[in-house]
Design a protein around this motif. Structure first.
Motif, mmCIF file in Angstrom:
data_model
loop_
_atom_site.group_PDB
_atom_site.id
_atom_site.type_symbol
_atom_site.label_atom_id
_atom_site.label_comp_id
_atom_site.label_asym_id
_atom_site.label_seq_id
_atom_site.Cartn_x
_atom_site.Cartn_y
_atom_site.Cartn_z
ATOM 1 N N GLN A 90 43.670 48.398 24.403
ATOM 2 C CA GLN A 90 43.854 48.416 22.747
ATOM 3 C C GLN A 90 42.657 47.900 21.998
ATOM 4 N N SER A 91 42.341 48.667 20.773
ATOM 5 C CA SER A 91 41.354 48.241 19.694
ATOM 6 C C SER A 91 39.986 48.130 20.468
ATOM 7 N N GLY A 92 39.735 49.237 21.430
ATOM 8 C CA GLY A 92 38.477 49.432 21.764
ATOM 9 C C GLY A 92 38.052 48.553 23.189
ATOM 10 N N ARG A 93 38.763 47.644 23.406
ATOM 11 C CA ARG A 93 38.634 46.713 24.761
ATOM 12 C C ARG A 93 38.948 47.629 25.806
ATOM 13 N N ARG A 94 38.248 46.795 27.100
ATOM 14 C CA ARG A 94 38.621 47.285 28.335
ATOM 15 C C ARG A 94 38.917 46.186 29.255
ATOM 16 N N LYS A 95 39.813 46.526 30.124
ATOM 17 C CA LYS A 95 40.433 45.215 30.815
ATOM 18 C C LYS A 95 40.562 45.495 32.403
ATOM 19 N N LEU A 145 38.525 40.932 30.140
ATOM 20 C CA LEU A 145 38.522 41.708 28.940
ATOM 21 C C LEU A 145 37.002 42.153 28.821
ATOM 22 N N GLU A 146 36.607 43.220 28.386
ATOM 23 C CA GLU A 146 35.247 43.688 27.957
ATOM 24 C C GLU A 146 35.252 44.032 26.479
ATOM 25 N N TYR A 147 34.343 43.393 25.844
ATOM 26 C CA TYR A 147 34.339 43.824 24.144
ATOM 27 C C TYR A 147 32.834 44.416 24.204
ATOM 28 N N ASP A 148 32.685 45.574 23.455
ATOM 29 C CA ASP A 148 31.400 46.304 23.245
ATOM 30 C C ASP A 148 31.434 46.809 21.686
ATOM 31 N N PRO A 149 30.385 46.482 21.003
ATOM 32 C CA PRO A 149 30.344 46.742 19.516
ATOM 33 C C PRO A 149 30.145 48.373 19.523
ATOM 34 N N SER A 150 29.749 48.960 20.494
ATOM 35 C CA SER A 150 29.697 50.469 20.482
ATOM 36 C C SER A 150 31.157 51.128 20.282
ATOM 37 N N THR A 171 40.047 29.995 28.839
ATOM 38 C CA THR A 171 39.215 31.267 28.696
ATOM 39 C C THR A 171 37.854 30.861 29.053
ATOM 40 N N VAL A 172 37.185 31.666 29.840
ATOM 41 C CA VAL A 172 35.527 31.728 30.001
ATOM 42 C C VAL A 172 34.879 32.707 29.399
ATOM 43 N N ASN A 173 33.981 32.370 28.570
ATOM 44 C CA ASN A 173 33.367 33.516 27.937
ATOM 45 C C ASN A 173 31.826 33.860 28.454
ATOM 46 N N LEU A 174 31.396 35.040 28.447
ATOM 47 C CA LEU A 174 30.382 35.625 29.137
ATOM 48 C C LEU A 174 29.517 36.517 28.403
ATOM 49 N N LEU A 175 28.073 36.434 28.755
ATOM 50 C CA LEU A 175 27.224 37.279 28.172
ATOM 51 C C LEU A 175 26.857 37.384 26.504
ATOM 52 N N SER A 176 27.773 36.844 25.746
ATOM 53 C CA SER A 176 27.387 36.521 24.282
ATOM 54 C C SER A 176 28.499 35.830 23.803
ATOM 55 N N ARG A 302 30.469 41.610 25.503
ATOM 56 C CA ARG A 302 31.042 40.160 25.855
ATOM 57 C C ARG A 302 32.188 40.459 26.994
ATOM 58 N N LEU A 303 32.191 39.683 27.901
ATOM 59 C CA LEU A 303 33.184 39.575 28.839
ATOM 60 C C LEU A 303 33.947 38.183 28.760
ATOM 61 N N CYS A 304 35.311 38.220 28.994
ATOM 62 C CA CYS A 304 35.743 36.933 28.778
ATOM 63 C C CYS A 304 36.972 37.010 30.024
ATOM 64 N N ILE A 305 37.365 36.103 30.560
ATOM 65 C CA ILE A 305 38.398 35.463 31.730
ATOM 66 C C ILE A 305 39.133 34.653 31.105
ATOM 67 N N THR A 306 40.491 35.186 31.159
ATOM 68 C CA THR A 306 41.415 34.282 30.545
ATOM 69 C C THR A 306 42.431 34.056 31.815
ATOM 70 N N PHE A 307 42.846 32.577 31.988
ATOM 71 C CA PHE A 307 43.660 32.189 32.728
ATOM 72 C C PHE A 307 45.073 31.764 32.174
ATOM 73 N N ARG A 308 46.182 31.981 32.491
ATOM 74 C CA ARG A 308 47.519 31.660 32.048
ATOM 75 C C ARG A 308 48.395 30.884 33.180
ATOM 76 N N GLU A 309 49.082 29.719 32.694
ATOM 77 C CA GLU A 309 49.887 28.873 33.710
ATOM 78 C C GLU A 309 51.302 29.279 33.313
ATOM 79 N N LEU A 310 52.187 28.909 34.241
ATOM 80 C CA LEU A 310 53.712 29.315 33.844
ATOM 81 C C LEU A 310 54.299 28.218 33.067
ATOM 82 N N SER A 311 55.296 28.612 32.056
ATOM 83 C CA SER A 311 56.144 27.954 31.087
ATOM 84 C C SER A 311 57.077 27.095 31.926
ATOM 85 N N PRO A 312 57.529 25.992 31.188
ATOM 86 C CA PRO A 312 58.295 25.090 31.916
ATOM 87 C C PRO A 312 59.731 25.912 32.653
ATOM 88 N N ALA A 313 60.058 27.055 32.013
ATOM 89 C CA ALA A 313 61.335 27.679 32.341
ATOM 90 C C ALA A 313 61.000 28.276 33.908
#
Length: 340
Positions: A90-95, A145-150, A171-176, A302-313
């Motif tokens: 969505q919204s110009g991102r790649r994943k 996720l990859e963000y690109d201004p173009s 989240t780990v933020n890369l490149l910019s 910009r590249l970002c890596i997002t990690f998610r853990e489990l909820s208490p449920a």
């Protein structure tokens, strides 16, 4: 690139038409800039609210580890990510997705096709587990996720799911460097006070073990040699790191005459996220404040890596404990391809 993954009201530069411009997001009345060194969100002077007094807002639930990676580690990691296919989003991102298939509306989880996190994440997890705040962090989902201004890449204001995903979003933020924008749509009152008072309170409380504000400098733990040797070789185990931890509770001193109360909907917090940094959102920053990346704030790839853990449920004792155990078992096997 001639196609995109936009649906519904979302759009990007690939699918937008000049005669149908993308509607602008509403702007908050009072804008605060998050200061990494003070752990406070500070308003500009000269505004109608602040006047000649510089006001600050306590913004709990943000953990920032600057220079989490070295420049060489960042470069090697980006090259490894680019070896896998990027899919339109969505919204110009790649994943690239590594995790279970989830239907959040129907609250269903399907683990078919998920064989574990990518091998490149193993040394990253080893490093972040060295600090107490993330020692017990066991993610079951990893999203690139990859963000690109173009392409006009952006992400609209949102709260991450809390049914499946747990308290900490890493989240780990890369490149910019990119700026995150935090907003709220409710009328709950938030308290702001002169910057000097907030700084004094932080200094006076810095000796307290329960303060929740930590600023340290120590050696960066060496990356494990499991997963990608080039990153391990780039780290000598003695690089400096900066850890800046903002208050994790909403507790603030009793209100003084200089305290102002603003409707949350009229406030936004702008948080710069440097390249090679690690950020954790939890507490109010995770559950109360919507976060977004505006199109105009993406100035380079910009590249970002997002990690998610489990909820208490989905953890021991939760109603979905068995499903959670199945996901945790899959995570133990690191794979080399995203979920199709």
């Amino acid at each position: 690139m001639t196609t995109c993954g936009c649906k519904g009201v979302r759009s990007c530069l690939v699918c937008e038409h000049k005669e149908e411009p993308r509607p602008a997001l509403p702007k908050a009345t009072v804008q605060f800039h998050y200061n990494h060194h003070m752990g406070l969100a500070v308003a500009e002077m000269g505004t109608e609210v602040s006047g000649k007094c510089q006001l600050a807002l306590l913004f709990p639930g943000v953990f920032l580890w600057t220079d989490f990676l070295t420049p060489q580690e960042e470069k090697s990691l980006a090259l490894m990510m680019d070896k896998d296919e990027w899919k339109p989003s969505q919204s110009g991102r790649r994943k690239q997705d590594y995790g279970p298939k989830v239907n959040f509306k129907k609250q269903r989880v399907r683990a078919a096709g998920f064989s574990g996190l990518p091998s490149l994440s193993q040394p990253l997890l080893h490093r972040m587990n060295q600090i107490p705040f993330l020692r017990d962090f066991n993610p079951v989902e990893q999203c690139h996720l990859e963000y690109d201004p173009s392409r006009g890449s952006a992400i609209d204001p949102h709260l991450d799911d809390a049914w499946l995903w747990g308290e900490r979003l890493v989240t780990v933020n890369l490149l910019s460097t990119v700026t995150l924008t935090f907003t709220r749509g409710d009328g709950e009152l938030v308290e702001v006070r002169p910057l000097e008072e907030c700084v004094d309170k932080s200094k006076n409380a810095s000796d307290s073990a329960n303060d929740g504000f930590v600023s340290t400098s120590k050696s960066r733990p060496a990356l494990s040699n499991i997963g990608f040797d080039e990153l391990s070789a780039a780290s000598d185990g003695h690089q400096p790191l900066n850890v800046l931890f903002v208050r994790t509770t909403d507790s603030i001193p009793e209100c003084s005459g200089s305290t102002k109360r603003l409707a949350a909907r009229d406030v936004c917090v702008r948080l710069p996220l440097p390249a090679r940094s690690l950020m954790v959102l939890s507490g109010p920053a995770r559950h109360k404040w919507l976060h977004a990346v505006r199109r105009e704030d993406v100035c380079a790839r910009r590249l970002c890596i997002t990690f998610r853990e489990l909820s208490p449920a989905f953890c021991p004792g939760g109603v979905h404990e068995s499903e959670g155990n199945a996901l945790l078992q899959k995570v133990q096997s690191f794979c080399d391809g995203p979920v199709s």
